[in-house]
Structure formats: structure tokens, C-alpha cells
Scaffold this motif. Structure first.
Motif, PDB file in Angstrom:
ATOM      1  N   MET A  22      41.187  32.473  45.367  1.00 35.12           N
ATOM      2  CA  MET A  22      40.340  31.494  44.681  1.00 35.12           C
ATOM      3  C   MET A  22      39.658  30.621  45.723  1.00 35.12           C
ATOM      4  O   MET A  22      40.256  30.295  46.747  1.00 35.12           O
ATOM      5  CB  MET A  22      41.202  30.610  43.767  1.00 35.12           C
ATOM      6  CG  MET A  22      40.446  29.515  43.054  1.00 35.12           C
ATOM      7  SD  MET A  22      41.520  28.267  42.246  1.00 35.12           S
ATOM      8  CE  MET A  22      42.659  29.250  41.324  1.00 35.12           C
ATOM      9  N   LYS A  23      38.417  30.266  45.451  1.00 35.61           N
ATOM     10  CA  LYS A  23      37.689  29.288  46.256  1.00 35.61           C
ATOM     11  C   LYS A  23      37.161  28.258  45.267  1.00 35.61           C
ATOM     12  O   LYS A  23      36.411  28.595  44.359  1.00 35.61           O
ATOM     13  CB  LYS A  23      36.527  29.937  47.012  1.00 35.61           C
ATOM     14  CG  LYS A  23      36.979  30.978  48.016  1.00 35.61           C
ATOM     15  CD  LYS A  23      35.886  31.468  48.938  1.00 35.61           C
ATOM     16  CE  LYS A  23      34.659  31.965  48.246  1.00 35.61           C
ATOM     17  NZ  LYS A  23      33.631  32.456  49.180  1.00 35.61           N
ATOM     18  N   ALA A  24      37.589  27.015  45.416  1.00 34.47           N
ATOM     19  CA  ALA A  24      37.280  26.028  44.386  1.00 34.47           C
ATOM     20  C   ALA A  24      37.213  24.613  44.942  1.00 34.47           C
ATOM     21  O   ALA A  24      37.607  24.349  46.077  1.00 34.47           O
ATOM     22  CB  ALA A  24      38.342  26.086  43.276  1.00 34.47           C
ATOM     23  N   PHE A  42      39.019  23.829  48.572  1.00 36.01           N
ATOM     24  CA  PHE A  42      40.114  24.643  49.104  1.00 36.01           C
ATOM     25  C   PHE A  42      39.876  26.128  48.894  1.00 36.01           C
ATOM     26  O   PHE A  42      39.050  26.539  48.086  1.00 36.01           O
ATOM     27  CB  PHE A  42      41.443  24.228  48.472  1.00 36.01           C
ATOM     28  CG  PHE A  42      41.522  24.487  46.997  1.00 36.01           C
ATOM     29  CD1 PHE A  42      41.953  25.718  46.512  1.00 36.01           C
ATOM     30  CD2 PHE A  42      41.166  23.506  46.088  1.00 36.01           C
ATOM     31  CE1 PHE A  42      42.023  25.954  45.141  1.00 36.01           C
ATOM     32  CE2 PHE A  42      41.240  23.736  44.712  1.00 36.01           C
ATOM     33  CZ  PHE A  42      41.667  24.958  44.247  1.00 36.01           C
ATOM     34  N   MET A  43      40.663  26.898  49.636  1.00 40.11           N
ATOM     35  CA  MET A  43      40.652  28.346  49.519  1.00 40.11           C
ATOM     36  C   MET A  43      42.102  28.802  49.411  1.00 40.11           C
ATOM     37  O   MET A  43      42.914  28.484  50.302  1.00 40.11           O
ATOM     38  CB  MET A  43      39.976  28.950  50.752  1.00 40.11           C
ATOM     39  CG  MET A  43      39.845  30.432  50.725  1.00 40.11           C
ATOM     40  SD  MET A  43      38.662  31.062  51.964  1.00 40.11           S
ATOM     41  CE  MET A  43      39.376  30.478  53.494  1.00 40.11           C
ATOM     42  N   ALA A  44      42.441  29.485  48.328  1.00 41.21           N
ATOM     43  CA  ALA A  44      43.793  30.007  48.139  1.00 41.21           C
ATOM     44  C   ALA A  44      43.857  31.411  48.745  1.00 41.21           C
ATOM     45  O   ALA A  44      43.059  32.282  48.398  1.00 41.21           O
ATOM     46  CB  ALA A  44      44.145  30.043  46.654  1.00 41.21           C
ATOM     47  N   MET A 110      34.259  27.952  41.627  1.00 41.52           N
ATOM     48  CA  MET A 110      34.432  27.128  40.435  1.00 41.52           C
ATOM     49  C   MET A 110      34.759  25.698  40.814  1.00 41.52           C
ATOM     50  O   MET A 110      35.166  25.430  41.945  1.00 41.52           O
ATOM     51  CB  MET A 110      35.552  27.685  39.560  1.00 41.52           C
ATOM     52  CG  MET A 110      36.929  27.504  40.167  1.00 41.52           C
ATOM     53  SD  MET A 110      38.275  28.094  39.129  1.00 41.52           S
ATOM     54  CE  MET A 110      38.167  29.842  39.444  1.00 41.52           C
ATOM     55  N   THR A 111      34.592  24.815  39.856  1.00 37.76           N
ATOM     56  CA  THR A 111      35.071  23.448  39.972  1.00 37.76           C
ATOM     57  C   THR A 111      36.061  23.226  38.839  1.00 37.76           C
ATOM     58  O   THR A 111      35.955  23.842  37.776  1.00 37.76           O
ATOM     59  CB  THR A 111      33.931  22.413  39.871  1.00 37.76           C
ATOM     60  OG1 THR A 111      33.279  22.553  38.614  1.00 37.76           O
ATOM     61  CG2 THR A 111      32.931  22.606  40.993  1.00 37.76           C
ATOM     62  N   MET A 112      37.020  22.366  39.082  1.00 37.69           N
ATOM     63  CA  MET A 112      38.027  22.089  38.044  1.00 37.69           C
ATOM     64  C   MET A 112      38.363  20.611  38.009  1.00 37.69           C
ATOM     65  O   MET A 112      38.048  19.886  38.951  1.00 37.69           O
ATOM     66  CB  MET A 112      39.287  22.921  38.288  1.00 37.69           C
ATOM     67  CG  MET A 112      39.960  22.661  39.613  1.00 37.69           C
ATOM     68  SD  MET A 112      41.371  23.731  39.930  1.00 37.69           S
ATOM     69  CE  MET A 112      40.565  25.241  40.333  1.00 37.69           C
TER      70      MET A 112
END
Length: 136
Positions: A22-24, A42-44, A110-112
Motif C-alpha cells: 500500500m502507498k497512502a 507511508f509505504m507498506a 489512496m488517502t484515508m
């Protein structure tokens, strides 16, 4: 993809491999504390391909939160390097600012937690956006 990074003073170094899970960017109030007021970008990455190559971070988890994340930071300079989340047990969440080459991040997918965004924060309109965590 192989990435390397570390803290501000150089006491902590890491390397990670594999494809990003994920990149968010997260706008929650908790992340605002860690960033000084901005979104947490961040990058998971797969936990199986992550390791510290120099130094050991100090960890912090809020005891009053049922599913509190483990925050890993440099004990010397305080740089927040990574997070371990029960919601992503197979990933390590790397702070983009700690990457040796932050440009490899590109942009968030994405944004959360945008419900917590402050009026001075810019939430991109051209990517997936969630008021809370995806799936909630």
C-alpha cells in the motif's frame, strides 16, 4: 523493488524489498501528532523482506488503545521510521521521509481518515479517498 533508508542522524538504517502492499497518506489525528500537523505519507512493504541493517529502534505502543500500533523510532534523534500494525500483520509501514530516495514512492494510491483533515491540509481529489480506514 528494493529500498533503503534510515533516520535523520544515521544511527538507524534499514532495507526493504518486494512490491509495496500500500502507498497512502493518512490524515487521522494520531498521524498529525507524528508529522507535526501534516498527513502521514507511508509505504507498506512486506515484513518478510524488511530488516534493520544498523542500530535498533526504540518502540512505543499506547497501552490505553486496544489495537495500538507499535511505533519504531530512533532513540538518538527521534525520527519515526516505521510502524507495525495489527491491521497489516504482514507489512512494515515505512515513513516516506526516511527513504534514501523518496521519489521511488511516486504518489499515494489512496488517502484515508480524511474526516480528520485540518483546513490547512490538501487532500488530493484524483485518487481514492476514505473518510475512515478503507473497509470501515
Amino acid at each position: 523493488m528494493a529500498v533503503t533508508g534510515g533516520c535523520y542522524c544515521g544511527a538507524i538504517r534499514y532495507e526493504a524489498g518486494g512490491e509495496p502492499i500500500m502507498k497512502a497518506s493518512c490524515y487521522c489525528r494520531e498521524c498529525q501528532y507524528f508529522t507535526g500537523g501534516q498527513a502521514n505519507t507511508f509505504m507498506a512493504m512486506p515484513i518478510s523482506e524488511f530488516r534493520y541493517t544498523l542500530g535498533q529502534p526504540k518502540g512505543f505502543r499506547r497501552a490505553d488503545l486496544e489495537r495500538g500500533n507499535l511505533r519504531e523510532f530512533c532513540p538518538t534523534c527521534g525520527t519515526h521510521v516505521a510502524t507495525r500494525s495489527a491491521s497489516l500483520p504482514n507489512a512494515v509501514i515505512l515513513k516516506v521521509g526516511t527513504l534514501d530516495d523518496p521519489s521511488v514512492f511516486g504518489q499515494p494510491q489512496m488517502t484515508m481518515q480524511t474526516a480528520d483533515a485540518q483546513c490547512f491540509q490538501h487532500v488530493p481529489e484524483d485518487i481514492a479517498s476514505f473518510e475512515r480506514f478503507p473497509g470501515q
